[in-house]
Write an enzyme that holds these catalytic residues in place. Sequence first.
Site, short mmCIF file in Angstrom:
data_model
loop_
_atom_site.label_atom_id
_atom_site.label_comp_id
_atom_site.label_asym_id
_atom_site.label_seq_id
_atom_site.Cartn_x
_atom_site.Cartn_y
_atom_site.Cartn_z
N HIS A 69 0.87 -1.19 0.00
CA HIS A 69 0.00 0.00 0.00
C HIS A 69 0.90 1.23 0.00
O HIS A 69 1.32 1.71 1.05
CB HIS A 69 -0.92 -0.05 1.24
CG HIS A 69 -1.92 1.08 1.30
ND1 HIS A 69 -3.11 0.96 2.00
CD2 HIS A 69 -1.91 2.32 0.77
CE1 HIS A 69 -3.78 2.10 1.89
NE2 HIS A 69 -3.08 2.95 1.15
N HIS A 71 1.40 4.84 -2.40
CA HIS A 71 1.04 5.71 -3.53
C HIS A 71 2.32 6.35 -4.03
O HIS A 71 2.97 7.09 -3.27
CB HIS A 71 0.05 6.79 -3.08
CG HIS A 71 -1.20 6.23 -2.48
ND1 HIS A 71 -2.36 6.06 -3.21
CD2 HIS A 71 -1.47 5.78 -1.23
CE1 HIS A 71 -3.29 5.53 -2.42
NE2 HIS A 71 -2.78 5.35 -1.22
N HIS A 109 -9.46 1.08 -1.31
CA HIS A 109 -9.42 1.69 0.02
C HIS A 109 -10.85 1.61 0.59
O HIS A 109 -11.81 1.98 -0.10
CB HIS A 109 -9.04 3.17 -0.07
CG HIS A 109 -7.58 3.42 -0.32
ND1 HIS A 109 -6.88 2.85 -1.35
CD2 HIS A 109 -6.69 4.22 0.35
CE1 HIS A 109 -5.62 3.28 -1.30
NE2 HIS A 109 -5.48 4.10 -0.29
N GLU A 126 -11.14 3.38 6.01
CA GLU A 126 -10.09 4.26 6.56
C GLU A 126 -10.83 5.36 7.33
O GLU A 126 -10.80 5.38 8.55
CB GLU A 126 -9.23 4.86 5.42
CG GLU A 126 -8.18 5.84 5.90
CD GLU A 126 -7.45 6.58 4.74
OE1 GLU A 126 -7.99 6.61 3.61
OE2 GLU A 126 -6.36 7.13 5.00
N ASP A 157 1.85 3.95 2.79
CA ASP A 157 0.83 4.84 2.22
C ASP A 157 1.46 6.01 1.46
O ASP A 157 1.66 5.91 0.25
CB ASP A 157 -0.14 5.32 3.32
CG ASP A 157 -1.53 5.63 2.82
OD1 ASP A 157 -1.82 5.38 1.63
OD2 ASP A 157 -2.36 6.10 3.62
N ASP A 158 1.75 7.11 2.14
CA ASP A 158 2.33 8.31 1.51
C ASP A 158 3.51 8.77 2.36
O ASP A 158 3.42 9.78 3.09
CB ASP A 158 1.27 9.41 1.43
CG ASP A 158 0.05 8.95 0.65
OD1 ASP A 158 0.12 8.91 -0.58
OD2 ASP A 158 -0.96 8.60 1.29
N1 HPA Z 1 -6.49 7.44 1.34
C1 HPA Z 1 -7.19 7.71 0.25
N2 HPA Z 1 -6.63 8.18 -0.86
C2 HPA Z 1 -5.32 8.38 -0.87
C3 HPA Z 1 -4.54 8.11 0.23
C4 HPA Z 1 -5.16 7.61 1.40
O1 HPA Z 1 -4.56 7.35 2.47
N3 HPA Z 1 -3.28 8.42 -0.11
C5 HPA Z 1 -3.28 8.84 -1.39
N4 HPA Z 1 -4.53 8.82 -1.85
ZN ZN Z 2 -3.66 4.82 0.56
#
Ligand code: HPA
Ligand code: ZN
Length: 339
Positions: free
Chosen positions: A14, A16, A194, A197, A275-276
């Site tokens: 996971h 991006h 996703h 969350e 994630d990011d």
């Molecule tokens: N959630 C949803 N969209 C996203 C995320 C995330 O954590 N990171 C980049 N796009």
């Molecule tokens: Zn994500």
Amino acid sequence: MEHFIHVLPKVELHLHIEGTLEPELMFELAERNQIPLPYDSVESLRNAYEFDDLQSFLDLYYQGAAVLLTRQDFYDLTWAYMKRCQDQHVVHTEIFFDPQSHTSRGVAMEDVIIGIHDALQQAEQEFGITSHLILCFLRHLSEEDALATLNAALPYRSMFIGVGLDSSEKGHPPEKFARVFDKARSLGFKRVAHAGEEGPAAYIRTAVDVLGVDRVDHGVRCTEDDNLVDDLIASRMPLTVCPLSNIKLKVFSDIKEHNIRSLLHQGACVTVNSDDPAYFGGYIEENFKAVQDGLGMTNEELARLSLNAVEASFMTMERKAMISRNIIFLLHACQIRPD
Ligand code: HPA
Ligand code: ZN
């Protein structure tokens, strides 16, 4: 213990690619492409990385991604991430990209996909790191837009293994994308989304039942529905959990409140991911350290998280077997001679 996390063979599921854009590279690309940035320095940009929720992050994330214009930019971005993978003993990674945030600015689909793909190929040759690409649809846009995006990417179908769903979750349930996911399934693509969350547990249910996903991204709000948790455990449905992201976006108020350890103990196929990482304060190793420190996870539990990621990945059975063996070997070696 820190050494164990560092040398543990890790699989990322996971991530991006646009979320790996570090402020230094953002400034470099902004200058190269003559795109003005509303910050006067790397420090002031980094200081802006305080978020209240998912949307406040996404606003900055899309603004940052706007410096990516050419095939070379996508190559440079991906290469920088793959070097981090090499540093952190990531042996396999499955990477999301958001083509709509680039094609909407006039960037060609071909430049996005081939730029990323070339860097992944080079990392496999130079570092032996295997990878797959997953094309994500932006859920705040329409399903028609997602269908058009899938069609535009089909000439490069050999370069991505599956499709995903990201961006603003609340008010955009998985079932909004039932037709495009059906089409992706009929074309033989893997599917992930996703869900859970910021959105409710019901979105996890429909991601599984309506979209037929192979994995749920995040999924941490499953614990609001006991029957759902039972079903996820019984089916070994993987959840790609992102601990530092969840803290930065206030999904949990503190790492000590995080449910990943409890889910692992109940038998869920939970995994650790970043994630990011450029926005949330760490790559996969820092995410492992966060759950180790915050939740007191043992080496055995950390190894299990990594084994779950191997199981949940789209790599070949042979590679799964080899990486799993290496994880178990390392765990036993550290038990004999704990560091
Ligand atoms: N959630 C949803 N969209 C996203 C995320 C995330 O954590 N990171 C980049 N796009
Ligand atoms: Zn994500």
